[in-house]
Scaffold this motif. Structure first.
Motif, PDB file in Angstrom:
ATOM      1  N   LEU A   7      73.847  29.308  21.806  1.00  0.00           N
ATOM      2  CA  LEU A   7      72.607  28.544  21.932  1.00  0.00           C
ATOM      3  C   LEU A   7      72.819  27.075  21.589  1.00  0.00           C
ATOM      4  N   ASP A   8      73.474  26.803  20.484  1.00  0.00           N
ATOM      5  CA  ASP A   8      73.695  25.418  20.070  1.00  0.00           C
ATOM      6  C   ASP A   8      74.504  24.661  21.121  1.00  0.00           C
ATOM      7  N   THR A   9      75.505  25.325  21.672  1.00  0.00           N
ATOM      8  CA  THR A   9      76.387  24.668  22.638  1.00  0.00           C
ATOM      9  C   THR A   9      75.717  24.484  23.988  1.00  0.00           C
ATOM     10  N   MET A  10      75.123  25.545  24.497  1.00  0.00           N
ATOM     11  CA  MET A  10      74.661  25.515  25.878  1.00  0.00           C
ATOM     12  C   MET A  10      73.318  24.820  26.065  1.00  0.00           C
ATOM     13  N   THR A  11      72.464  24.802  25.037  1.00  0.00           N
ATOM     14  CA  THR A  11      71.222  24.044  25.168  1.00  0.00           C
ATOM     15  C   THR A  11      71.524  22.560  25.329  1.00  0.00           C
ATOM     16  N   ALA A  12      72.408  22.053  24.470  1.00  0.00           N
ATOM     17  CA  ALA A  12      72.791  20.645  24.579  1.00  0.00           C
ATOM     18  C   ALA A  12      73.474  20.376  25.919  1.00  0.00           C
ATOM     19  N   ASN A  13      74.310  21.317  26.350  1.00  0.00           N
ATOM     20  CA  ASN A  13      75.050  21.145  27.591  1.00  0.00           C
ATOM     21  C   ASN A  13      74.124  21.136  28.812  1.00  0.00           C
ATOM     22  N   ALA A  14      73.115  21.990  28.780  1.00  0.00           N
ATOM     23  CA  ALA A  14      72.208  22.106  29.920  1.00  0.00           C
ATOM     24  C   ALA A  14      71.423  20.824  30.171  1.00  0.00           C
ATOM     25  N   PHE A  15      71.114  20.086  29.109  1.00  0.00           N
ATOM     26  CA  PHE A  15      70.265  18.901  29.262  1.00  0.00           C
ATOM     27  C   PHE A  15      71.037  17.594  29.099  1.00  0.00           C
ATOM     28  N   ARG A  16      72.362  17.684  29.030  1.00  0.00           N
ATOM     29  CA  ARG A  16      73.190  16.477  28.998  1.00  0.00           C
ATOM     30  C   ARG A  16      72.969  15.690  30.281  1.00  0.00           C
ATOM     31  N   ASN A  17      72.792  14.387  30.141  1.00  0.00           N
ATOM     32  CA  ASN A  17      72.558  13.509  31.290  1.00  0.00           C
ATOM     33  C   ASN A  17      71.369  13.996  32.117  1.00  0.00           C
ATOM     34  N   ALA A  18      70.348  14.519  31.422  1.00  0.00           N
ATOM     35  CA  ALA A  18      69.136  15.037  32.074  1.00  0.00           C
ATOM     36  C   ALA A  18      69.462  16.087  33.129  1.00  0.00           C
ATOM     37  N   GLY A  19      70.507  16.867  32.881  1.00  0.00           N
ATOM     38  CA  GLY A  19      70.894  17.912  33.813  1.00  0.00           C
ATOM     39  C   GLY A  19      71.534  17.414  35.090  1.00  0.00           C
ATOM     40  N   GLN A  20      71.779  16.131  35.186  1.00  0.00           N
ATOM     41  CA  GLN A  20      72.340  15.524  36.404  1.00  0.00           C
ATOM     42  C   GLN A  20      73.873  15.514  36.317  1.00  0.00           C
ATOM     43  N   VAL A  21      74.412  16.715  36.225  1.00  0.00           N
ATOM     44  CA  VAL A  21      75.844  16.918  36.046  1.00  0.00           C
ATOM     45  C   VAL A  21      76.280  18.024  37.000  1.00  0.00           C
ATOM     46  N   CYS A  22      77.339  17.805  37.742  1.00  0.00           N
ATOM     47  CA  CYS A  22      77.750  18.799  38.737  1.00  0.00           C
ATOM     48  C   CYS A  22      78.155  20.116  38.097  1.00  0.00           C
ATOM     49  N   VAL A  23      78.601  20.081  36.835  1.00  0.00           N
ATOM     50  CA  VAL A  23      79.001  21.313  36.143  1.00  0.00           C
ATOM     51  C   VAL A  23      77.936  21.777  35.160  1.00  0.00           C
ATOM     52  N   SER A  24      76.724  21.253  35.285  1.00  0.00           N
ATOM     53  CA  SER A  24      75.656  21.624  34.357  1.00  0.00           C
ATOM     54  C   SER A  24      75.376  23.123  34.409  1.00  0.00           C
ATOM     55  N   PRO A  25      75.269  23.790  33.261  1.00  0.00           N
ATOM     56  CA  PRO A  25      74.910  25.208  33.245  1.00  0.00           C
ATOM     57  C   PRO A  25      73.446  25.370  33.620  1.00  0.00           C
ATOM     58  N   THR A  26      73.181  26.106  34.683  1.00  0.00           N
ATOM     59  CA  THR A  26      71.815  26.184  35.200  1.00  0.00           C
ATOM     60  C   THR A  26      71.255  27.598  35.219  1.00  0.00           C
ATOM     61  N   ARG A  27      72.083  28.580  35.606  1.00  0.00           N
ATOM     62  CA  ARG A  27      71.605  29.968  35.732  1.00  0.00           C
ATOM     63  C   ARG A  27      72.136  30.802  34.563  1.00  0.00           C
ATOM     64  N   PHE A  28      71.296  31.058  33.591  1.00  0.00           N
ATOM     65  CA  PHE A  28      71.696  31.828  32.417  1.00  0.00           C
ATOM     66  C   PHE A  28      71.435  33.307  32.680  1.00  0.00           C
ATOM     67  N   LEU A  29      72.496  34.075  32.736  1.00  0.00           N
ATOM     68  CA  LEU A  29      72.436  35.513  33.005  1.00  0.00           C
ATOM     69  C   LEU A  29      72.724  36.228  31.691  1.00  0.00           C
ATOM     70  N   VAL A  30      71.674  36.712  31.060  1.00  0.00           N
ATOM     71  CA  VAL A  30      71.765  37.177  29.674  1.00  0.00           C
ATOM     72  C   VAL A  30      71.651  38.698  29.639  1.00  0.00           C
ATOM     73  N   GLU A  31      72.618  39.330  28.966  1.00  0.00           N
ATOM     74  CA  GLU A  31      72.598  40.788  28.869  1.00  0.00           C
ATOM     75  C   GLU A  31      71.325  41.251  28.151  1.00  0.00           C
ATOM     76  N   GLU A  32      70.729  42.270  28.679  1.00  0.00           N
ATOM     77  CA  GLU A  32      69.380  42.702  28.280  1.00  0.00           C
ATOM     78  C   GLU A  32      69.173  42.870  26.774  1.00  0.00           C
TER      79      GLU A  32
END
Length: 473
Positions: A266-291
């Motif tokens: 959570l700490d890593t990917m939340t910051a990563n998802a909104f880095r540069n307002a999400g305007q990043v070609c490698v931005s994590p966008t689709r979170f597939l979370v085990e139930e």
């Protein structure tokens, strides 16, 4: 900033008699300067210069070329604060991120300066009296086209490896964010790269690309941007069988398994998802979370997202700046609206902030069906999609469903699963239990509709070279 000029054959060319275009501040929407557009004659002059510059630069001794790139890296480090400030003014990202981007450009040059001395060929085993040698040679003048989201880094990725290979370069940064790219070119010239070997032009993108790629002088094209434009440029390159490197769009999946360290993820990917307002070609966008861990991950992600501070990139303690253009805002509004129509839940954000500049709230969507546009097309904005998944097989299937394959992320502490993911997830780069997919000495690139060829690392030099086999009897 008043006016961003051209740099052709070592000469700075102003807007006298040339068209100019406004450069806007994304925090206010107001014009902060202009950028000069090259004329057809300017482009022809740049092509002639690139042909001469290639002959000069390729024959410059390796030790000398290495020293020049190292000196340029030092100049970029010295100028990082000023260059970073210019990036923030034009693109909007927090100034600490802009400075970090600039420093990364210096790191790339430092790596390439060493790589110049490691461009080994090989000798094949043959009977006495005969010999077969494999050699690498620079491909020729390179035309690079860079996107606006990383104004300095995208440009350096176009020219750094090419210069290390011995090629001359003409680069066209984005006209919306021109200063950072020009600063990279200027640092290289100031360090001793001939002005004919590294040039910077601006103009109407399609007109510039068509003109440069129509010339037999250019032997390679390299591009960062959308898949649609990449396909167009690849077709133009194919007309003359030019080598191409395409770093195109993505829609990165994040596979979060029940055995992962959820808080670290959570700490890593939340910051990563909104880095540069999400305007990043490698931005994590689709979170597939085990139930079994979906509810915990969802609640933690929403909590962290709502805590992010949005504002002008020069303000203290800002986590996210504005989007770079009004196009981005319009795209976000359209895609979020479509997702809601398909039944998606908005758990955070979901709307524009204020009416000055191009700010959008960090947004979290959940329970988004695959029929929604945002599940199939890269949003390129500050939005994360959280969906619950039944298990590993379903997660891998969804990760690979789209035609894109740039970056992917996974969180699991299971060694066997890590090996399976490395083998089965279709992406040019996979990060496991980390948010980083980029390093100066590691190749950067994608598969499928995310492009082909690599930048950074040894591969970033070799993609600017051709192979020659010499047989001696």
């Amino acid at each position: 900033m008043t006016q961003v000029p051209l740099s052709i054959a070592g000469e700075t060319l102003s807007g006298d008699g040339r068209e100019v275009a406004d450069v806007l501040d994304p925090s206010t929407g107001e014009a902060i300067g202009t950028v000069v557009h090259a004329t057809t004659a300017d482009l022809d002059r740049a092509l002639d210069a690139a042909a001469r510059g290639f002959k000069t630069w390729r024959n410059t001794p390796a030790d000398q070329r290495s020293a020049v790139l190292m000196k340029a890296a030092g100049l970029i480090r010295e100028r990082a604060k000023d260059i970073g400030a210019s990036i923030t003014r034009e693109q909007g990202k927090p100034v600490k991120e802009a400075i970090g981007e600039t420093v990364y450009c210096a790191m790339l040059l430092e790596f390439y300066a060493g790589e110049i001395k490691r461009l080994y060929g090989r000798t094949l085993v043959r009977p006495a009296g005969s010999r077969v040698e494999v050699q690498y040679h620079p491909v020729g003048p390179v035309a690079g086209f860079a996107a606006w989201n990383f104004p300095a880094l995208n440009v350096m990725r176009k020219i750094g490896g090419a210069l290390a290979a011995g090629c001359s370069t003409i680069v066209k940064p984005s006209e919306e964010t021109p200063s950072g790219g020009l600063a990279m070119v200027q640092a290289l010239i100031d360090a001793g790269v001939p002005g004919e070997a590294v040039q910077c032009v601006f103009g109407v993108p399609d007109e510039v690309s068509r003109h440069l790629l129509a010339s037999p002088v250019i032997r390679k094209v390299t591009f960062t941007g959308s898949t649609a434009v990449g396909k167009h440029l690849a077709k133009l390159a194919a007309d003359d069988l030019k080598i191409a490197t395409m770093e195109l769009g993505g829609h990165a999946p994040v596979l979060v398994f029940a055995d992962s360290d959820i808080d670290k993820a959570l700490d890593t990917m939340t910051a990563n998802a909104f880095r540069n307002a999400g305007q990043v070609c490698v931005s994590p966008t689709r979170f597939l979370v085990e139930e079994p861990v979906f509810a915990k991950f969802r609640d933690g992600f929403v909590e962290r997202t709502k805590a992010l501070k949005v504002g002008n990139g020069f303000e203290k303690d800002i986590d996210m700046g504005p989007m770079a253009s009004p196009r981005g805002l319009e795209r976000m509004e359209s895609m979020i609206g479509d997702a809601k129509t398909h039944g998606a839940k908005v758990l955070a954000g979901g709307e524009r902030i204020g009416n000055q500049g191009w700010f959008h709230a960090p947004t979290v969507l959940a329970e988004v069906p695959t029929g929604a546009e945002i599940m199939n097309e890269e949003p390129f904005g500050p939005v994360a999609i959280l969906n619950s998944m039944a298990g590993e097989d379903a997660m891998i299937e969804e990760a690979n469903r789209l035609p894109y394959g740039l970056a992917a992320y996974a969180w699991t502490q299971n060694p066997a699963r890590r090996r399976r993911l490395a083998a089965e997830v279709e992406a040019g780069m996979l990060a496991i239990d980390t948010g980083g997919v980029s390093a100066a000495d590691a190749p950067f690139g994608g598969v499928k509709w995310s492009g082909y060829g690599s930048e950074d690392g040894r591969e970033g030099v070799l993609t600017c070279m051709v192979t020659k086999t010499v047989h001696e009897g």
